[in-house]
Scaffold this motif. Structure first.
Motif, PDB file in Angstrom:
ATOM      1  N   ALA A  10       0.811  -1.216   0.000  1.00 11.42           N
ATOM      2  CA  ALA A  10       0.000   0.000   0.000  1.00 11.42           C
ATOM      3  C   ALA A  10       0.842   1.262   0.000  1.00 11.42           C
ATOM      4  O   ALA A  10       0.310   2.356  -0.159  1.00 11.42           O
ATOM      5  N   SER A  11       2.154   1.135   0.186  1.00 14.15           N
ATOM      6  CA  SER A  11       3.034   2.297   0.252  1.00 14.15           C
ATOM      7  C   SER A  11       4.427   1.888  -0.197  1.00 14.15           C
ATOM      8  O   SER A  11       4.726   0.695  -0.358  1.00 14.15           O
TER       9      SER A  11
ATOM     10  N   ARG B 132      -7.073   0.187  -8.115  1.00 12.24           N
ATOM     11  CA  ARG B 132      -6.661   1.263  -7.216  1.00 12.24           C
ATOM     12  C   ARG B 132      -6.118   0.710  -5.902  1.00 12.24           C
ATOM     13  O   ARG B 132      -5.133   1.203  -5.356  1.00 12.24           O
ATOM     14  N   GLU B 133      -6.724  -0.366  -5.388  1.00  9.35           N
ATOM     15  CA  GLU B 133      -6.289  -0.961  -4.123  1.00  9.35           C
ATOM     16  C   GLU B 133      -4.979  -1.725  -4.273  1.00  9.35           C
ATOM     17  O   GLU B 133      -4.078  -1.620  -3.434  1.00  9.35           O
TER      18      GLU B 133
ATOM     19  N   LYS C 171      -1.619   0.764  -5.207  1.00  7.21           N
ATOM     20  CA  LYS C 171      -1.552   2.114  -4.658  1.00  7.21           C
ATOM     21  C   LYS C 171      -0.133   2.539  -4.295  1.00  7.21           C
ATOM     22  O   LYS C 171       0.121   3.730  -4.098  1.00  7.21           O
TER      23      LYS C 171
ATOM     24  N   ASP D  45       2.741   5.000  -8.783  1.00  7.40           N
ATOM     25  CA  ASP D  45       2.105   6.094  -9.515  1.00  7.40           C
ATOM     26  C   ASP D  45       2.301   5.797 -10.995  1.00  7.40           C
ATOM     27  O   ASP D  45       3.430   5.815 -11.504  1.00  7.40           O
TER      28      ASP D  45
ATOM     29  N   HIS E 197       5.317   5.523  -5.528  1.00  3.44           N
ATOM     30  CA  HIS E 197       4.527   6.692  -5.158  1.00  3.44           C
ATOM     31  C   HIS E 197       5.193   7.536  -4.068  1.00  3.44           C
ATOM     32  O   HIS E 197       5.174   8.770  -4.124  1.00  3.44           O
TER      33      HIS E 197
END
Length: 311
Positions: free
Chosen positions: A3-4, A150-151, A154, A157, A194
């Motif tokens: 997620a990151s 999207r999930e 994430k 980018d 991202h």
């Protein structure tokens, strides 16, 4: 999926479970049933890096996807030392899950040396701020598919350079089938991790590039046939993947993925690509062959018996 940026880095933090043997954790939570191919590439490359002397960045890898991986389970990576020379180091990595080999990678590492230099220039394209987020560019996708994308991604980018924004493709990039001229077999997008990353470790950023390189590449082989990215009519899977790393650059800075496909046939497609940095030029070259089988087509056809021939 991660997620990151931190989650993505943690996914590549392998656990050593034996001599030249490492365990790569599953990407959880995830709605994916099969292990993402880029995860296998990145974790296997990181396992190889763990056995290579410092100062020798990867310059090439060649990978085969043998079985679909279970996305909910970890993967064991066994590293074999193939060669340790004065300039080059070679490693073979086998990925295992549930008692079966699912993946194999060979990688070559090379100490920095001076020599002749040349490269093709980066194409002129709109800047990332003028490109469209990939999730917004998904065509023929329902709300659930968009939410899934999207999930799951994430941590990245991804921004598509739409065809009307790019220069018209040259004639050589128009695919031909049975004498018919099809649409352009090209696709371009900007990508980066991202979140800014604290580490500038060469091994980490080359593995991150490998991770991202499997994403969207095979879709290029379907563009001439009118299928957008994630078209539900097509079964797809990566068969093999090759990368040449020309230089290692930060994966949390914008990079251009310039993709094209020169051939498809027999339910397989071949895509090639160059990765560019706006400030440092060509970063990598990628080639991938994958399954692109129309849904409903039986895969087990009788093999005709032919007499030996000389070619």
């Amino acid at each position: 999926m991660p997620a990151s940026g931190k989650d993505l880095v943690d996914l590549l933090d392998l656990q050593e479970v034996g001599t030249d043997c490492f365990l790569g954790q599953a990407a959880c939570p995830s709605r994916m049933a099969r292990t993402y191919g880029g995860q296998l590439l990145a974790q296997a490359l990181m396992a190889a890096y763990r056995t290579v002397p410092s100062g020798r960045p990867v310059h090439s890898l060649h990978a085969s996807f043998l079985r679909g991986g279970d996305a909910k389970e970890p993967v064991r990576y066994d590293v074999t030392g193939v060669r340790d020379g004065r300039s080059f180091t070679a490693r073979r990595v086998c990925g295992h899950q549930h008692g079966h080999q699912i993946f194999e990678l060979t990688a070559s590492f090379h100490r920095d040396e001076a020599g002749y230099e040349h490269q093709a220039p980066m194409p002129r394209v709109p800047v990332p701020g003028d490109a469209v987020p990939l999730v917004d560019a998904l065509e023929r996708a329902d709300c659930d598919t968009r939410a899934f994308w999207r999930e799951e991604w994430k941590a990245l980018d991804l921004r598509v350079i739409q065809e009307r924004e790019a220069a018209a493709p040259p004639a050589k990039n128009l695919a031909v089938a049975g004498g018919r001229r099809l649409g352009p077999a090209t696709e371009r997008l900007w990508f980066r991790v991202h979140d800014p990353l604290d580490s500038q470790e060469v091994a980490l950023h080359s593995c991150l590039l490998a991770y991202i390189s499997d994403l969207t590449l095979l879709s290029t082989t379907l563009r001439p046939h009118g299928y957008p990215f994630l078209a539900p009519e097509v079964q797809r899977a990566t068969i093999n993947h090759t990368m040449w790393f020309h230089q290692i650059v930060p994966a949390d800075q914008w990079l251009l993925y310039d993709k094209s496909s020169d051939w498809a046939g027999g339910s397989r497609g071949l895509a090639t690509a160059h990765v560019y940095s706006p400030t440092r030029g060509m970063v990598a070259t990628v080639a991938q062959e994958g399954l692109i089988r129309p849904h409903g087509v039986h895969s087990e056809r009788p093999v005709p018996v032919r007499s030996p021939r000389t070619y």
